[in-house]
Design an enzyme around this catalytic site. Structure first.
Site, PDB file in Angstrom:
ATOM      1  CB  SER A 269       2.285  10.584  19.198  1.00 41.87           C
ATOM      2  OG  SER A 269       2.370   9.190  19.229  1.00 41.87           O
ATOM      3  CG  ASP A 353       5.925   6.717   0.418  1.00 39.07           C
ATOM      4  OD1 ASP A 353       5.573   5.609   0.859  1.00 39.07           O
ATOM      5  OD2 ASP A 353       5.867   7.012  -0.789  1.00 39.07           O
ATOM      6  CG  ASP A 356       7.564   3.154  -2.882  1.00 35.91           C
ATOM      7  OD1 ASP A 356       6.680   4.004  -3.079  1.00 35.91           O
ATOM      8  OD2 ASP A 356       8.714   3.441  -2.506  1.00 35.91           O
TER       9      ASP A 356
END
Length: 810
Positions: A269, A353, A356
């Protein structure tokens, strides 16, 4: 003969009667699936009555005496207008699409079942605070009442020969899980790809191919990360790959991948805001366009809510009335983005992030895995997948204390997946509080407690303040956890819960009075360390938005919309110059007369734009893609042979950085070129580009609009092509592309465009593709789509009421 004639005539009449009866039945079924627009209906679950008004575009205004009744009415409307869309969202995350579409959806369902989202949704719903659970229950009652009041099931079920299944509280949670799947990696593909590269490439080559920064960086705090230098040794190491340096020729590359010219479209976006110091009113202004796959119906459903904001011990006054307008997500009970008169807010996917990949240490027979507490047994869960027209299939999901096992790496070691979406913090209804927030600071507090896929959030308030933060959970990571798989067996690497509100990154009222985000890295320093890198976009869009913001000193809504409609190809201008200076040299042009036309064409387009009539833009853009694919073809093929989980698309948004350095420095130690020389590669890439553009036509007719014509389809029209004209939006040449503010592909782009200043909503702008309706016979099916296509500044607020439905309580 006479008798035969009577028999034939009778048979014909009977056949016509059967056809007429069947047609009448079919018509009645499809017509019966239209929503109720006017009159009164008694609805179970309402505390008091609620009013549903629609304007000529079907934009809904819901008026009620409490928030619970707003939820009931919204659920009613969503079910009547968009139930099939809602059904697909819940089935998508639950891994239950095969029960609707059969064997073609089975592999996808198997991949999603690893996450057991149906079970997780039940657990999340069960532990929600009372007020949030009651809101979901109210919404659910509304959905099922809305479905009940349709005279026929939504027409899609008629075509699929199935019956819709009622909505439940957990289905709202599953709807949000579908957004997690859309906006974040559900399979760890990026981290697995980088992990393979790091394992088989030398350190300097890996760093070069995974750049941390570039000239395109445009963080709002001004931080800059440098790109890695060109590797000095031969790379990749010849011993790592089986490379045939003979007879390697990429001239047929164009025919290897039919989708190769598809843009680098990743869910994302744009959003930008200016403070009251730069606006014409003194109130801050925000602009937002959320980039998603485009389909029928659109992702969002426009709505406006009006309800009192009083507590039981206070009398209701006009100033206590909440009026909030924006976009809702069918399947959920709240305004996702919009304005309440005090604040306006919008999102862009943050690409921090939030997951993992964990490298497991197992015993010899893989029956146990090592944890900080020693070896433990894997846990297993049986999953039954219903398949339309076939016997149900059973799979087993294997899990660890950290998350499900998702596969093996190139060395055969098992991998587990730790993901925010697996935790109870992933989803809640705290974001509903934004409907009543008064200022940026209150919005910050709500954002840090909200459970949605984590987004960059920009807020503008009527006092003139602006702010940026992350809305959604941010894991608190411990140890050396980065972008590649690591072992968590020793306990040094782990997640220590989630960041508290006080720990959230945030920026308020920067000195330049401007904020912008576009999926690239937003901040540096400690704030960046908290977020990590989950695959940031190249900063080209961010930089162009930023520069456009600094080009003006005062803004109104239209000037901010113009930034979102900017299709200037600044990103490709250096590629255009590269073709002119380094490819179309005098000696090259002298050898091939056809190249003279190309050179003249590019020289006549000093300001490259992704406009529908531009031939130059299409040529430069496609040349770059051919160069990119040629340069990295052998590397990609070799890595994919080592591990099928390698996915070039997951890393290619930053590949421009090493690509540009390679073609300009042209190192002789790059062993995977695929051609005898760099110059040969450039010429052949240009030849392939022109050959593709001139199939059955001349070059001057090969415009960008011809290649970038919209293909916005209903999910069923591909399987039932005779319905295309009835269901799909007409194809239209569209301006814009990947690396500019006006993001636009054939079936990808701005799922909405919003520009609004709190307190001045009457001047606001909002348009979106397709329309409000999911039913092709609706009086407003497709209405508003042309505004989106042409970038017309249509109204943010609903228009004059044309339809009015009153919902009465029992």
């Amino acid at each position: 003969m006479k008798k035969l004639k009577k028999v034939l005539t009778g048979s014909l009449l009977i056949s016509l009667l059967v056809i007429a009866t069947a047609s009448t039945w079919l018509y009645s079924k499809i017509d019966g699936a239209l929503p109720v627009l006017n009159g009164e209906k008694t609805v179970f679950g309402l505390k008091k009555s609620a009013i549903i008004e629609r304007d000529k575009q079907g934009i809904v205004t819901i008026k009620a005496q409490n928030r619970s009744d707003i939820a009931v009415a919204l659920g009613f409307v969503h079910a009547q207008e968009r139930f099939f869309q809602m059904d697909l969202l819940r089935r998508n995350s639950a891994g239950e699409l095969a029960s609707l579409f059969g064997i073609r959806a089975l592999d996808y369902d198997k991949s999603i079942r690893k996450h057991r989202f149906r079970e997780r949704a039940r657990a999340i719903a069960a532990q929600l605070p009372r007020q949030e659970l009651e809101l979901i229950k109210a919404y659910t009652r509304g959905v099922n009442q809305g479905l009940k009041y349709l005279n026929s099931s939504p027409f899609e079920y008629l075509l699929l020969q199935q019956e819709p299944v009622q909505w439940s509280e957990e289905d709202t949670i599953l709807t949000v899980f579908s957004m997690y799947i859309d906006l974040q990696y559900h399979d760890g593909r990026r981290e697995r790809t980088l992990g393979l590269m790091k394992a088989v490439l030398s350190g300097d080559v890996y760093a070069f191919l995974d750049p941390k920064g570039s000239i395109w960086d445009a963080a709002i705090d001004g931080s800059q990360f440098s790109q890695a230098p060109m590797p000095t040794d031969a790379w990749p190491a010849a011993s790592s790959f089986n490379i045939d340096n003979k007879n390697r020729n990429n001239t047929k590359l164009a025919n290897l991948n039919k989708d190769k010219y598809q843009g680098d479209h990743l869910p994302g976006s744009n959003s930008w805001a200016i403070s009251g110091a730069l606006s014409t009113t003194g109130s801050a202004v925000i602009a937002n366009d959320m980039h998603l796959g485009l389909r029928i119906p659109n992702t969002w459903f426009r709505a406006s809510f009006e309800y009192p904001a009083t507590t039981p011990d206070r009398s209701i006054t006009a100033k206590d009335l909440i009026k909030v307008t924006g976009a809702t997500l069918p399947g959920t009970p709240n305004i996702v983005i919009g304005s309440n008169g005090n604040i306006a807010w919008g999102f862009t996917n943050s690409y921090g992030d939030y997951s993992d990949v964990i490298l497991l240490t197992t015993n010899p027979d893989n029956s146990q895995y090592l944890t900080p507490s020693g070896y433990q047994n894997f846990t297993t869960h049986k999953q039954i997948i219903a398949v339309k027209g076939q016997k149900a299939q059973e799979i087993t999901v294997t899990e660890t204390i950290w998350g499900p096992v998702i596969g093996k790496n190139h060395q055969g070691k098992l991998l587990a997946y730790r993901w925010v979406a697996h935790d109870k913090e992933a989803i809640n209804l705290v974001a509903t509080e934004l409907e009543q927030a008064q200022n940026v600071s209150e919005a910050f507090n709500i954002a840090a407690r909200s459970g949605i896929p984590s987004q960059n959030m920009l807020i503008a308030d009527k006092h003139g303040d602006i702010g940026w933060t992350i809305i959604g959970p941010i894991p608190n990571k411990n140890g050396m956890i980065g972008e590649t798989p690591k072992s968590w067996a020793s306990g040094e690497n782990s997640w220590q819960g989630y960041l508290s509100s006080a720990q959230y990154p945030k920026i308020i009222n920067p000195e330049n009075h401007r904020l912008w985000t576009a999926n690239s890295r937003v901040v540096g320093g400690d704030m960046y360390k908290k977020l990590g890198n989950g695959g940031y976009a190249l900063g080209a869009r961010s930089k162009q938005v930023r520069n456009n913001l600094f080009a003006l000193k005062e803004f109104d809504e239209q000037s901010l919309l113009n930034i979102g409609l900017d299709d200037e190809a600044i990103f490709l201008q250096r590629w255009q110059q590269f073709i002119l200076d380094d490819v179309l040299t005098k000696s090259v042009v002298a050898k091939d007369k056809s190249f003279k036309q190309i050179k003249k064409l590019l020289e006549s387009a000093p300001k490259l734009r992704a406009s529908v009539d531009s031939v130059s833009y299409r040529l430069v853009r496609n040349f770059r893609i051919n160069i990119r694919d040629s340069v990295f073809l052998e590397l990609n093929k070799s890595l994919n042979k080592i591990d099928e989980a390698f996915n070039f698309k997951s890393i290619r948004h930053q590949i421009e950085v090493p690509l540009w350095q390679l073609i300009n420095e042209q190192p002789e130690n790059f062993m995977m070129l695929g051609e005898s020389s760099w110059q040969d590669l450039f010429i052949k890439a240009l030849e392939v580009t022109i050959a593709d553009m001139t199939v059955n036509q001349t070059l001057d007719t090969a415009t960008w609009g011809q290649q970038n014509s919209s293909v916005i389809k209903h999910p069923l029209s591909s399987a039932l092509p005779f319905l295309n004209h009835w269901l799909d939006m007409p194809s239209k040449a569209l301006a814009g592309d990947s690396y500019m503010p006006r993001v636009q592909g054939k079936s990808f782009g701005a799922s909405e465009r919003m520009v609004v200043s709190p307190g001045y909503e009457k001047n606001g702008i909002f348009h979106m593709p397709t329309s409000q309706s999911g039913h092709p016979w609706s009086p407003y099916y497709g209405m508003g789509h042309s505004d989106w296509e042409n970038g017309i500044a249509s109204s943010f607020l609903p228009g004059k009421t044309l339809y009015k439905l009153t919902l009465l309580s029992y």
